[in-house]
Design a protein around this motif. Structure first.
Motif, PDB file in Angstrom:
ATOM      1  N   GLU A 120      38.210  86.982  44.757  1.00 41.63           N
ATOM      2  CA  GLU A 120      38.461  85.792  43.954  1.00 41.63           C
ATOM      3  C   GLU A 120      37.651  84.606  44.486  1.00 41.63           C
ATOM      4  OE1 GLU A 120      42.732  85.296  44.204  1.00 41.63           O
ATOM      5  OE2 GLU A 120      43.020  86.531  42.423  1.00 41.63           O
ATOM      6  N   PRO A 121      37.619  83.511  43.710  1.00 42.43           N
ATOM      7  CA  PRO A 121      37.017  82.286  44.251  1.00 42.43           C
ATOM      8  C   PRO A 121      37.876  81.741  45.387  1.00 42.43           C
ATOM      9  CG  PRO A 121      37.468  82.085  41.872  1.00 42.43           C
ATOM     10  CD  PRO A 121      38.092  83.354  42.336  1.00 42.43           C
ATOM     11  N   PRO A 122      37.312  81.114  46.401  1.00 40.16           N
ATOM     12  CA  PRO A 122      35.884  80.794  46.533  1.00 40.16           C
ATOM     13  C   PRO A 122      35.042  81.901  47.166  1.00 40.16           C
ATOM     14  CG  PRO A 122      37.083  79.788  48.332  1.00 40.16           C
ATOM     15  CD  PRO A 122      38.126  80.461  47.474  1.00 40.16           C
ATOM     16  N   ALA A 123      35.669  82.991  47.611  1.00 42.49           N
ATOM     17  CA  ALA A 123      34.924  84.049  48.316  1.00 42.49           C
ATOM     18  C   ALA A 123      33.818  84.647  47.447  1.00 42.49           C
ATOM     19  CB  ALA A 123      35.887  85.147  48.770  1.00 42.49           C
ATOM     20  N   ILE A 124      34.038  84.733  46.141  1.00 36.67           N
ATOM     21  CA  ILE A 124      33.044  85.334  45.242  1.00 36.67           C
ATOM     22  C   ILE A 124      31.727  84.564  45.248  1.00 36.67           C
ATOM     23  CG2 ILE A 124      33.819  84.070  43.189  1.00 36.67           C
ATOM     24  CD1 ILE A 124      33.195  86.564  41.543  1.00 36.67           C
TER      25      ILE A 124
END
Length: 306
Positions: free
Chosen positions: A77-81
């Protein structure tokens, strides 16, 4: 006579120095000009070599064919993406084609399947609120998605036909209250829209009510809905770029291919679908379990509006 010779010699020295200086100036000018041209060429080459896709990933999560620690499909998911280009979990399945400026989604059959399906995916899931799947939209809210994409590569089945790939979706979702009302264990609802790349063409599948007089509660059950016969656009996209648009308004869904061919859905099924929340999906939802099969889908642009 000596004085005359001295004068002649002096003149020759002056002429020599003048000619030499002029030659040096021309050589220097030519060298500078050549250097500038080389620098410009290098800059042009650098610009041509590296392009990025026009995609803002801050409102998308992604599911891949990789298994997570719990034995399910990996989801980021964001922010990891946003760090997909350096994230070892994502690099094999979601990576930049920096020559053509595209984001490539790679999928193949694996054990990393999600609930209610036997197929794997490298696919984005819209998140209106980053990191949150509980905030979604209805047809009454309106929605718009546009993508510029292409099939880069896909395997063939034993009969010689290309494997099918779902490249865009609108998925329904039950609210927590609706889920509890019908006693379902999760929030899953049917997808109202599936757009396939199939044998070089774009094919649209949607849902229709089995009983148009069904109650609102009955509509919430998946078995209240059936697949329609599907619609295939006339244009052949093959492995070239094409543009897909999905336009949603109350009781209506329109799918547009390359701005000149339309599939319009506006009937009782679309009106009554308004009971569900929805979210967009885009990428590579691969539709095969054949050994050795695979697909690569390239997205150059992707945007969503509400």
């Amino acid at each position: 006579m000596k004085n005359f010779r001295k004068e002649i010699f002096g003149l020759l020295v002056i002429v020599f120095l003048s000619v030499n200086a002029t030659c040096q100036e021309k050589t220097s000018s030519a060298t500078d000009s050549s250097s500038k041209v080389e620098k410009k060429d290098k800059k042009k080459k650098k610009k041509k070599k590296y392009k990025l896709p026009k995609i803002d990933l801050s409102h998308w999560s992604v599911t891949t064919p990789e298994l997570n620690k719990k034995g399910g499909a990996m989801n980021i998911e964001p922010p990891a993406i946003l760090d997909y280009a350096t994230d070892e979990r994502l690099i094999p399945y979601m990576y930049n084609d920096s020559v053509n400026g595209a984001l490539v989604f790679y999928s193949f059959p694996s054990n990393a399947t999600t609930a209610n399906t036997k197929y794997t995916r490298s696919e984005l899931r819209e998140q209106m609120v980053p990191g949150d799947n509980n905030t979604n939209w209805t047809f009454a809210d309106g929605a718009y998605m546009k993508g510029k994409l292409a099939m880069e590569d896909v395997s063939k089945s034993s009969d010689g036909k290309f494997h099918k790939v779902i490249i865009m979706q609108i998925h329904g979702r039950l609210t927590n209250e609706q889920r509890d009302l019908i006693g379902q264990k999760d929030n899953n609802a049917p997808p109202i829209l599936k757009i396939y790349w199939q044998d070089g063409k774009v094919r649209v599948k949607t849902k229709k009510l089995k009983n148009v007089s069904a109650t609102d509660e009955e509509l919430l059950h998946e078995d209240a809905w059936d697949d329609d016969d599907g619609f295939t656009f006339e244009q052949e996209v093959g492995f070239g770029k094409f543009i897909l648009e999905v336009k949603i308004s109350e009781g209506k869904m329109v799918v547009v291919l390359n701005k000149n061919e339309y599939a319009v859905y506006e009937d009782v099924s679309m009106r009554r679908w308004g009971i569900f929340e929805n979210y967009f999906k885009a990428g590579n939802y691969f539709q095969s379990r054949d050994e050795g099969s695979f697909a690569k889908v390239k997205y150059y642009e992707l945007e969503v509006k509400h």
